[in-house]
Structure formats: C-alpha cells, structure tokens
Scaffold this motif. Structure first.
Motif, PDB file in Angstrom:
ATOM      1  N   ARG A   1       0.810  -1.221   0.000  1.00  0.00           N
ATOM      2  CA  ARG A   1       0.000   0.000   0.000  1.00  0.00           C
ATOM      3  C   ARG A   1       0.842   1.270   0.000  1.00  0.00           C
ATOM      4  N   SER A   2       2.147   1.129   0.156  1.00  0.00           N
ATOM      5  CA  SER A   2       2.997   2.315   0.209  1.00  0.00           C
ATOM      6  C   SER A   2       3.028   3.026  -1.137  1.00  0.00           C
ATOM      7  N   LYS A   3       3.132   4.327  -1.087  1.00  0.00           N
ATOM      8  CA  LYS A   3       3.143   5.146  -2.302  1.00  0.00           C
ATOM      9  C   LYS A   3       4.287   4.742  -3.232  1.00  0.00           C
ATOM     10  N   ALA A   4       5.450   4.489  -2.646  1.00  0.00           N
ATOM     11  CA  ALA A   4       6.616   4.158  -3.461  1.00  0.00           C
ATOM     12  C   ALA A   4       6.399   2.878  -4.261  1.00  0.00           C
ATOM     13  N   VAL A   5       5.885   1.838  -3.615  1.00  0.00           N
ATOM     14  CA  VAL A   5       5.687   0.562  -4.299  1.00  0.00           C
ATOM     15  C   VAL A   5       4.605   0.675  -5.369  1.00  0.00           C
ATOM     16  N   ILE A   6       3.530   1.402  -5.088  1.00  0.00           N
ATOM     17  CA  ILE A   6       2.464   1.588  -6.078  1.00  0.00           C
ATOM     18  C   ILE A   6       2.999   2.316  -7.312  1.00  0.00           C
ATOM     19  N   LEU A   7       3.757   3.380  -7.074  1.00  0.00           N
ATOM     20  CA  LEU A   7       4.317   4.127  -8.204  1.00  0.00           C
ATOM     21  C   LEU A   7       5.293   3.273  -9.017  1.00  0.00           C
ATOM     22  N   LEU A   8       6.110   2.480  -8.324  1.00  0.00           N
ATOM     23  CA  LEU A   8       7.059   1.628  -9.040  1.00  0.00           C
ATOM     24  C   LEU A   8       6.342   0.540  -9.829  1.00  0.00           C
ATOM     25  N   CYS A   9       5.206   0.069  -9.341  1.00  0.00           N
ATOM     26  CA  CYS A   9       4.417  -0.914 -10.092  1.00  0.00           C
ATOM     27  C   CYS A   9       3.917  -0.322 -11.410  1.00  0.00           C
ATOM     28  N   VAL A  10       3.343   0.880 -11.336  1.00  0.00           N
ATOM     29  CA  VAL A  10       2.852   1.545 -12.552  1.00  0.00           C
ATOM     30  C   VAL A  10       4.014   1.863 -13.483  1.00  0.00           C
ATOM     31  N   HIS A  11       5.088   2.360 -12.890  1.00  0.00           N
ATOM     32  CA  HIS A  11       6.292   2.699 -13.655  1.00  0.00           C
ATOM     33  C   HIS A  11       6.812   1.491 -14.436  1.00  0.00           C
ATOM     34  N   TYR A  12       6.952   0.355 -13.736  1.00  0.00           N
ATOM     35  CA  TYR A  12       7.543  -0.818 -14.387  1.00  0.00           C
ATOM     36  C   TYR A  12       6.589  -1.443 -15.397  1.00  0.00           C
ATOM     37  N   PHE A  13       5.285  -1.325 -15.159  1.00  0.00           N
ATOM     38  CA  PHE A  13       4.301  -1.771 -16.143  1.00  0.00           C
ATOM     39  C   PHE A  13       4.515  -1.039 -17.471  1.00  0.00           C
ATOM     40  N   LEU A  14       4.594   0.278 -17.412  1.00  0.00           N
ATOM     41  CA  LEU A  14       4.728   1.090 -18.634  1.00  0.00           C
ATOM     42  C   LEU A  14       6.093   0.885 -19.284  1.00  0.00           C
ATOM     43  N   TRP A  15       7.123   0.829 -18.473  1.00  0.00           N
ATOM     44  CA  TRP A  15       8.472   0.610 -19.008  1.00  0.00           C
ATOM     45  C   TRP A  15       8.549  -0.736 -19.721  1.00  0.00           C
ATOM     46  N   SER A  16       8.038  -1.790 -19.094  1.00  0.00           N
ATOM     47  CA  SER A  16       8.081  -3.121 -19.699  1.00  0.00           C
ATOM     48  C   SER A  16       7.225  -3.199 -20.951  1.00  0.00           C
ATOM     49  N   LEU A  17       6.117  -2.464 -20.976  1.00  0.00           N
ATOM     50  CA  LEU A  17       5.308  -2.391 -22.188  1.00  0.00           C
ATOM     51  C   LEU A  17       6.176  -1.913 -23.344  1.00  0.00           C
ATOM     52  N   GLY A  18       6.975  -0.879 -23.083  1.00  0.00           N
ATOM     53  CA  GLY A  18       7.861  -0.361 -24.120  1.00  0.00           C
ATOM     54  C   GLY A  18       8.968  -1.323 -24.503  1.00  0.00           C
ATOM     55  N   VAL A  19       9.589  -1.949 -23.482  1.00  0.00           N
ATOM     56  CA  VAL A  19      10.718  -2.848 -23.748  1.00  0.00           C
ATOM     57  C   VAL A  19      10.295  -4.040 -24.603  1.00  0.00           C
ATOM     58  N   TYR A  20       9.233  -4.729 -24.174  1.00  0.00           N
ATOM     59  CA  TYR A  20       8.889  -5.973 -24.865  1.00  0.00           C
ATOM     60  C   TYR A  20       8.061  -5.755 -26.128  1.00  0.00           C
ATOM     61  N   GLY A  21       7.390  -4.601 -26.211  1.00  0.00           N
ATOM     62  CA  GLY A  21       6.818  -4.240 -27.495  1.00  0.00           C
ATOM     63  C   GLY A  21       7.918  -4.067 -28.532  1.00  0.00           C
ATOM     64  N   PHE A  22       9.061  -3.584 -28.065  1.00  0.00           N
ATOM     65  CA  PHE A  22      10.237  -3.400 -28.932  1.00  0.00           C
ATOM     66  C   PHE A  22      10.938  -4.724 -29.221  1.00  0.00           C
TER      67      PHE A  22
END
Length: 416
Positions: free
Chosen positions: A228-249
C-alpha cells in the motif's frame, strides 16, 4: 571500523547468475525470430494469433511472481531456480516439436509460469551477497544477460533458422537450460554462511555490513503495508509502462526489420543485434555512476526520456528513411535497457528484508503484465494498420510516462 568485503564474491556469484538469467531470457526472446522465420507459415498462424502467442508468456509470468518471490525470500532461491531451469529448458525444446496452435499456446503460457520466479529470486539472492554501494552493479551484471543474450541469439537464431529451420532452433537453444541446472546446483551458494570458499571472518564481514544496512530502513510489518505504500504503487505503474515499451520493442524488432523488401533472415539477425551492443554500454555506465553517486533516479528517467523521443522520431520517418529510422530504434533499444541496475537497486533500498521479496515479486509481476500488453498491442496495431508506425507512438507514450513517474517516487525515508 568496518572490515573490507571479499572481492571473490564477484567471481564466484556473478558469472553463475549471469549465465542462468541469460538462458532464461533466451527462451523468451527467440520466439520473435521463429515468427519471422517460417513458423507462422508452417503452423498457419494469423497475425492476431501471433500477437497472442508473443504475449502469453508474460501472462503466465504475471500470475506466479509473488508466490515465487515469497518462496525464494523465505525458503530457497537456489532450489526454485534449479527446478525452473529443468522445466523451462524442457518446455523451450518442446516448442520446436509442436504441430498445432493449441499446443503452442499451452507451452508459451507454461514457459512464463516456470520462469516467473527467476528474476525476483536472483535479485533476492544478490541482495544477500552485495551491499547498497555495490547493488546496482551486481544487478546490472545479472540483467546484462538480457541484452547480451539477445545480441548473440539474434545472430545465431538467424543462422539456425536458415540452415536447420525454426524447430531445431528451439530445440538447440532449449537443451542447455536443462544441463545448466546441475551446474547451478553445484556452483552457487545461497548465502555467505553456506560458501565454503569464504573464511569465517569474511562471512561475518558480509553479514554485519548487510545487517547494518537493514537498521537504516524503516520497519514494515507485512506485505499489506508494503504493497500500500506510495513508493511501491508508483514503481508498479512505472515498471508496467516501461516493460510495455521494452517488450513491445524486443518481440517485434525482427519483424520490423524483416518487413523491408529484400531483407533475409540472417541480415535481420545481425541488424536486430545492434541495439543490444549500445544497451550493454549504457547499462555499465548507468550502474557504475548510480553506485558512485547513490542517486538512483538520475540514472533512470533520462534514459527512458531518450527512448520515448527516439520512438517519436522513428514514427516521423514513416518508412521513408529506413536507415535513419533504424538508427533511432537502435538508440531507443539501448536507452530502454540502461536503467535496469539502478531501478532494482532502488527497489531493494525502499523496503526491509522481511517484505522486499514480495515487493520485488509484485513490481516484477506488473512488469510482466506490461510486457504482455506491449507484445500484444504492438502486434494488434501492426495487423490493424498494416504498418509498425502506430505502435511507435504507443511505445513512446508508455515510456515517457514511466520516465516522469520516476521523478515522484518517494525516497526510502519517506516510505509509508
């Protein structure tokens, strides 16, 4: 005064971890070459089904991240990776023996399941060996298995498909994982206490340094509070979007290159390898200066911003200048990989040892979900529009938002 840490750790732990992760990554990246090298025609796979098959791996990967990370953190990362090696090597080789699409669907999903625990397990294992000042470099040497594998695999896969066909490519590249499982079991020590090649004084020095680090991290009672911590939630969204870019590539780069007229599969392999040369250089540089400055975020967001701008530039080319567009894709690929070491070092510094395994699993599972979405949506857009240009905008948007999110992730002392 703190005792110096033994340098032998780098030679006894890192090479084994690197090779293990390389073998895991091999079995997820070669699918794009098979799709471009005759598999689709032989099995009568449509473009829509190709998108599903490319992304199914990550769906299986998504569901089993947290259980695997919890087991690795509280039981044994060594045992979990040993079993995974045997299973994923067998499934990868079995991919070369399929005769219909339903079998391929099952294998792709199961590959994701058995590989799901490898990344968090490895990060947990390294966190038991390397200190905060070393962790970004240690993580980078591990994750370096990703671009290095794609680099040589891109070239080798092209030759294997050309000479033996896509079926033998899968079989030849799957068997080493089974063999390596027994090397892993023999060579790796899960903690300093289990290492026969360390003296008692060296074991104590490592354990004391790591224990001292834990004292500076704010206590977290359980996974619920951590998640529930802000840091972990933000990192989850961050890594979702980053990985979308990486593996789409990653999943579609061979097909993007192969779409040029008169482009054979061997040349496609060589050209697909180039972005990963730049990625290796970027990863070393980012991890070194991240450890030196202890400023993790500074070596994450600028690289992702460069990747986003490069995708927009490739879109602007509209296929009129192939080599310029290709150069921008090379730059995007290198920039996408560079921040991995600092990112996972940041994650392990946010939370105490009792919950960091589950948090790594959660963040990595969101990355897997992003990979699923990226691999599928890029294929869907390609089929819908008849070109790759719309997918460039998707990748640019995802990576740009990830870059901006990096700036608002809380520092460890602000966790809660």
């Amino acid at each position: 005064m703190l005792r110096p840490l033994p340098q032998i750790r780098w030679y006894r732990i890192i090479p084994i971890a690197f090779i293990t992760y390389s073998l895991a990554y091999l079995d997820r990246a070669n699918f794009g070459f098979a799709a471009a090298g005759g598999m689709n025609e032989d099995l009568h796979i449509s473009k829509a089904t190709t998108s599903l098959l490319s992304s199914l791996f990550f769906l299986g990967y998504f569901f089993f991240q947290i259980p695997g990370a919890h087991y690795a953190s509280h039981k044994s990362a060594k045992k979990l990776i040993f079993v995974s090696l045997i299973l994923w090597g067998s499934l990868a080789a079995a991919t070369g023996m399929v005769s219909n699409v339903p079998s391929l669907i099952v294998i792709r999903f199961m590959l994701g399941v058995v590989e799901s625990a490898v990344m968090p397990s490895m990060l947990i294992l390294l966190s038991q060996w390397f200190t905060k000042e070393e962790r970004s470099r240690a993580n980078t040497f591990l994750i370096l298995g990703n671009p290095v594998t794609v680099l040589w695999m891109s070239v080798l896969s092209g030759y294997l498909i050309e000479s033996l066909g896509w079926r033998w490519m899968f079989i030849i590249q799957g068997v080493p994982g089974i063999i390596w499982a027994f090397v892993w079991w023999k060579m790796i020590a899960e903690t300093p206490r289990e290492a026969t090649w360390l003296s008692e004084e060296e074991k104590v020095a490592i354990e004391q340094r790591l224990q001292k680090e834990q004292e500076s991290i704010k206590p977290v009672k359980n996974y619920g509070q951590a998640f529930r911590s802000k840091a972990v939630i933000l990192l989850c969204v961050h890594y979702f979007l980053w990985s979308l870019g990486v593996y789409g590539f990653v999943m579609w780069l061979p097909s993007i290159i192969k779409s040029r007229q008169d482009m054979d599969i061997i040349t496609t392999g060589w050209l697909s390898a180039v972005p990963y040369i730049l990625a290796i250089v970027g990863m070393f540089g980012a991890s070194y200066y991240s450890d030196k400055t202890q400023n993790r975020k500074l070596f994450i967001w600028p690289f992702l911003l460069i990747a986003a701008v490069s995708f927009v530039g490739a879109y602007a080319m509209k296929g009129e200048f192939f080599w310029l567009s290709y150069a921008l894709l090379v730059l995007a690929g290198g920039a996408l990989y560079a921040p991995y070491g600092p990112f996972f070092a940041l994650l392990t510094e946010l939370l105490p040892k009792n919950v960091v395994g589950g948090a790594i699993g959660l963040v990595n599972s969101m990355g897997a979900l992003g990979s699923f979405v990226g691999a599928y949506l890029v294929g869907y857009l390609n089929g819908l529009t008849g070109s790759f240009y719309a997918s460039y905008i998707l990748l640019a948007f995802a990576v740009l938002v990830a870059s901006l999110l990096t700036l608002v992730v809380s520092k460890p002392r602000q966790l809660g």
